[in-house]
Design a protein around this motif. Structure first.
Motif, short mmCIF file in Angstrom:
data_model
loop_
_atom_site.label_atom_id
_atom_site.label_comp_id
_atom_site.label_asym_id
_atom_site.label_seq_id
_atom_site.Cartn_x
_atom_site.Cartn_y
_atom_site.Cartn_z
N ARG A 94 21.95 -12.44 4.46
CA ARG A 94 22.84 -11.55 4.67
C ARG A 94 23.81 -10.93 3.54
O ARG A 94 24.40 -9.93 4.11
CB ARG A 94 23.95 -12.22 5.82
CG ARG A 94 23.13 -12.45 7.12
CD ARG A 94 24.05 -13.47 7.78
NE ARG A 94 23.82 -13.60 9.23
CZ ARG A 94 24.27 -14.32 10.31
NH1 ARG A 94 25.42 -14.84 9.90
NH2 ARG A 94 23.81 -14.33 11.44
N ASP A 95 23.61 -11.52 2.55
CA ASP A 95 24.44 -11.05 1.32
C ASP A 95 23.50 -9.89 0.31
O ASP A 95 22.45 -9.93 0.55
CB ASP A 95 24.79 -12.13 0.50
CG ASP A 95 25.59 -13.28 1.18
OD1 ASP A 95 26.31 -12.87 1.96
OD2 ASP A 95 25.59 -14.75 0.80
N ASP A 96 24.42 -9.39 -0.37
CA ASP A 96 23.73 -8.26 -1.18
C ASP A 96 23.43 -9.04 -2.77
O ASP A 96 23.97 -8.72 -3.52
CB ASP A 96 24.95 -7.43 -1.40
CG ASP A 96 24.66 -6.18 -2.25
OD1 ASP A 96 23.41 -5.78 -2.19
OD2 ASP A 96 25.12 -5.36 -3.17
N LEU A 97 22.32 -9.59 -2.29
CA LEU A 97 21.70 -10.23 -3.55
C LEU A 97 20.48 -9.59 -3.98
O LEU A 97 19.65 -8.93 -3.22
CB LEU A 97 21.42 -11.85 -2.98
CG LEU A 97 22.65 -12.78 -2.45
CD1 LEU A 97 22.07 -13.89 -2.13
CD2 LEU A 97 23.63 -13.00 -3.66
N GLY A 98 19.92 -10.17 -5.02
CA GLY A 98 18.64 -10.02 -5.56
C GLY A 98 18.50 -8.40 -6.39
O GLY A 98 19.34 -7.97 -6.89
N GLU A 99 17.42 -8.08 -6.44
CA GLU A 99 17.26 -6.86 -7.36
C GLU A 99 16.44 -5.63 -6.29
O GLU A 99 15.88 -5.94 -5.33
CB GLU A 99 15.96 -6.99 -8.29
CG GLU A 99 16.39 -7.97 -9.33
CD GLU A 99 15.19 -8.34 -10.28
OE1 GLU A 99 14.13 -7.46 -10.06
OE2 GLU A 99 15.50 -9.19 -11.14
N GLU A 100 16.93 -4.27 -6.82
CA GLU A 100 16.01 -3.29 -6.17
C GLU A 100 14.67 -3.48 -5.94
O GLU A 100 13.80 -3.58 -7.01
CB GLU A 100 16.58 -2.00 -6.46
CG GLU A 100 15.83 -0.74 -5.71
CD GLU A 100 16.41 0.68 -6.36
OE1 GLU A 100 17.03 0.39 -7.37
OE2 GLU A 100 15.98 1.59 -5.41
N LEU A 101 14.10 -3.28 -4.76
CA LEU A 101 12.48 -3.20 -4.74
C LEU A 101 12.21 -1.87 -4.66
O LEU A 101 12.49 -1.01 -3.80
CB LEU A 101 12.26 -3.93 -3.15
CG LEU A 101 10.68 -4.17 -2.86
CD1 LEU A 101 10.04 -4.80 -4.01
CD2 LEU A 101 10.34 -4.58 -1.69
N THR A 102 11.36 -1.54 -5.65
CA THR A 102 10.63 -0.34 -5.79
C THR A 102 9.40 -0.16 -5.57
O THR A 102 8.62 -1.29 -5.62
CB THR A 102 11.16 0.08 -7.36
OG1 THR A 102 10.59 -0.52 -8.27
CG2 THR A 102 12.81 0.29 -7.63
N PRO A 103 8.75 1.28 -5.44
CA PRO A 103 7.32 1.29 -5.68
C PRO A 103 6.72 0.67 -6.98
O PRO A 103 5.42 -0.22 -6.77
CB PRO A 103 6.98 2.71 -5.56
CG PRO A 103 8.24 3.23 -4.72
CD PRO A 103 9.38 2.47 -5.39
N ALA A 104 7.32 0.64 -7.96
CA ALA A 104 6.77 0.14 -9.32
C ALA A 104 6.85 -1.53 -9.09
O ALA A 104 5.86 -1.97 -9.67
CB ALA A 104 7.54 0.63 -10.49
N LYS A 105 7.78 -1.95 -8.57
CA LYS A 105 7.86 -3.43 -8.51
C LYS A 105 6.96 -4.07 -7.47
O LYS A 105 6.13 -4.86 -7.56
CB LYS A 105 9.08 -3.90 -8.14
CG LYS A 105 10.04 -3.91 -9.24
CD LYS A 105 11.33 -4.46 -9.04
CE LYS A 105 12.43 -4.10 -10.51
NZ LYS A 105 13.79 -4.44 -9.94
N ILE A 106 6.54 -3.19 -6.41
CA ILE A 106 5.42 -3.45 -5.66
C ILE A 106 4.16 -3.51 -6.07
O ILE A 106 3.32 -4.44 -5.91
CB ILE A 106 5.43 -2.54 -4.35
CG1 ILE A 106 6.65 -2.82 -3.44
CG2 ILE A 106 4.21 -2.86 -3.57
CD1 ILE A 106 6.94 -1.97 -2.05
N ASP A 107 4.28 -2.46 -7.05
CA ASP A 107 2.56 -2.31 -7.82
C ASP A 107 2.48 -3.58 -8.64
O ASP A 107 1.39 -4.28 -8.73
CB ASP A 107 2.51 -1.11 -8.68
CG ASP A 107 2.46 0.07 -7.88
OD1 ASP A 107 2.19 0.22 -6.69
OD2 ASP A 107 2.92 1.24 -8.36
N ALA A 108 3.60 -3.99 -9.30
CA ALA A 108 3.62 -5.22 -9.95
C ALA A 108 3.23 -6.31 -9.53
O ALA A 108 2.53 -7.42 -9.74
CB ALA A 108 4.93 -5.45 -10.86
#
Ligand code: SF4
Length: 169
Positions: free
Chosen positions: A42-56
């Motif tokens: 529920r918290d504002d944790l982690g990193e932004e998920l981007t198309p480039a990260k999905i590709d990776a």
């Protein structure tokens, strides 16, 4: 923006029937499950998920045939941008959403192949219990909610075990 927990992204076999699934935990959950056992989501944790990260992620997990968003975060426009990226660039890969909400945004039903709805209620049990309030739907891409088929029963008889909370977090 959609944020995820890179350290918990993993390949799973039980979450989507007959699929080798890359599951990614999404944070900023807008659910209100009384029995939530993953409150950190529920918290504002982690990193932004981007198309480039999905590709990776696909590059690091060759052979998967499904991508699972474990949660939908709080930005449906950003979520749709990501699922459209997968639909377009990886047409053979199916895309699933574990939502802990009763009603997801109507637009998601057009782009996901599977949508799980409903908050986790401990007394009713998770997806693999016949008493569960949660539902898993199979969709025909581009045809929206009208194409949804309830496949929840598949988790009761085939040895498939759904995760223990509303969205798998
Ligand atoms: S959907 Fe999952 S993370 Fe969100 S409140 Fe429900 S159990 Fe907690």
């Amino acid at each position: 923006m959609i944020k995820y927990l890179p350290e918990t992204a993993t390949v799973v076999l039980e979450e989507i029937p007959d699929k080798v699934t890359l599951a990614v935990e999404i944070t900023n959950c807008q659910g209100h499950c009384e029995d939530c056992h993953s409150p950190h989501l529920r918290d504002d944790l982690g990193e932004e998920l981007t198309p480039a990260k999905i590709d990776a992620l696909f590059g690091d997990n060759f052979g998967v045939n499904c991508f699972l968003f474990l949660g939908e975060g709080k930005d449906v426009d950003a979520l749709l941008k990501l699922v459209k990226h997968i639909n377009k660039k990886y047409p053979s890969i199916e895309v699933a959403l574990y939502s802990g909400l009763h009603h997801t945004d109507e637009r998601v039903w057009d782009y996901f192949d599977y949508v799980k709805t409903g908050p986790y209620k401990a007394e009713l049990g998770p997806l693999n219990k016949p008493t569960t309030n949660q539902r898993m739907y199979l969709l025909e891409r581009g045809k929206g909610k009208g194409s949804a088929i309830d496949i929840t029963e598949r988790f009761w008889h085939g040895g498939i075990e759904g995760r223990q909370d509303g969205r798998g977090g």
